[in-house]
Write a protein that holds these residues in place. Structure first.
Motif: not given
Length: 153
Positions: A134-138, A140-142, A144-150
């Motif tokens: 779960m912590l690894i998945n979180d 990855i999601k964070k 991916n979100k930062k990458t999308a924002l950039n």
């Protein structure tokens, strides 16, 4: 037929208790995460406490009894769902029909094999596996979100 979510909600509850063990945890706080009522959470806590999976400290703060790696998902399943057949066979079929007369025996064999495989898999996984993944998945999601924002800059 409606499938119970007690098992998945109990895993959620145990992961929450471990991840947030440094804050004051109440059934209301856990209920917000699970998106259910505090009453449902309290009922799950009671089941997990009876199975000796959860203990409460002197401040009534719930915690996992021991190490998460020592609590299998099968333990959680048995505490919340108890032993029951995972698959139901229709017993009211026509014995005058070749299918109706034989299908229960065939399905019982297949269903028993599938249930044993499911129980074995649950027994091989533990709460630490759930928490780590779960912590690894979180993360990855964070990321991916930062990458999308950039990319949107």
């Amino acid at each position: 037929m409606r499938v119970s979510t007690k098992f998945s909600d109990s895993i959620h509850l145990l992961a929450f208790i471990e991840v947030y063990k440094d804050i004051k945890i109440t059934s209301s706080v856990i209920a917000i995460s699970i998106n259910t009522s505090p009453v449902v959470v309290r009922r799950l806590i009671i089941k997990l406490r009876k199975a000796n999976i959860i203990v409460n400290d002197e401040n009534k703060q719930p915690s996992i009894n021991g190490e998460p790696k020592n609590i299998s998902l099968f333990d959680v399943f048995m505490a919340t769902e108890g032993y029951a057949d995972l698959f139901k066979i229709d017993k009211d079929t026509n014995p005058l029909c070749i299918v109706g007369r034989n299908i229960q025996d065939i399905l019982k064999k297949y269903y028993t094999e599938a249930q044993n495989a499911a129980y074995s898999k649950l027994n091989s996984l533990n709460m630490q596996d759930v928490i780590d993944n779960m912590l690894i998945n979180d993360k990855i999601k964070k990321t991916n979100k930062k990458t999308a924002l950039n990319l949107n800059d």
